[in-house]
Scaffold this motif. Structure first.
Motif, short mmCIF file in Angstrom:
data_model
loop_
_atom_site.label_atom_id
_atom_site.label_comp_id
_atom_site.label_asym_id
_atom_site.label_seq_id
_atom_site.Cartn_x
_atom_site.Cartn_y
_atom_site.Cartn_z
N ASN A 249 0.83 -1.20 0.00
CA ASN A 249 0.00 0.00 0.00
C ASN A 249 0.87 1.25 0.00
O ASN A 249 1.70 1.43 0.89
CB ASN A 249 -0.91 0.03 1.22
N GLU B 146 -6.30 8.52 -1.33
CA GLU B 146 -7.11 7.99 -2.43
C GLU B 146 -7.40 9.11 -3.43
O GLU B 146 -7.77 10.21 -3.05
CB GLU B 146 -8.42 7.43 -1.88
N GLY B 147 -7.19 8.85 -4.71
CA GLY B 147 -7.47 9.82 -5.76
C GLY B 147 -6.35 10.82 -5.99
O GLY B 147 -6.46 11.68 -6.86
#
Length: 78
Positions: free
Chosen positions: A19, A24-25
């Motif tokens: 990870n 996110e994004g």
């Protein structure tokens, strides 16, 4: 921030194997470097060249440094 991540490219998408530490994004810039695939014979050939051209004294010095592994993980604080 720079991170080095191992990833697999499949079905048109880079899939990280761990990870990443990003939101996110979040937009990122990828620099793709493929893993080198060296067969065992080539690896042995390369390893044999490590000491090429060095004197016996230089080889012994390098090996002593490599064997003193405790020096690799100490902090040099002035």
């Amino acid at each position: 921030m720079t991170q080095t991540l191992d990833a697999i490219y499949e079905k048109g998408v880079f899939r990280p194997l761990t990870n990443p530490e990003i939101a996110e994004g979040e937009s990122v810039k990828l620099i793709v470097e493929t893993a080198s695939k060296i067969n065992p014979e080539e690896m042995l050939k390369l390893a044999a060249q490590v000491y090429e051209g060095l004197s016996e004294e230089q080889i012994n010095e390098i090996e002593q440094i490599a064997l003193a592994r405790s020096n690799f993980f100490t902090e040099n604080n002035p």
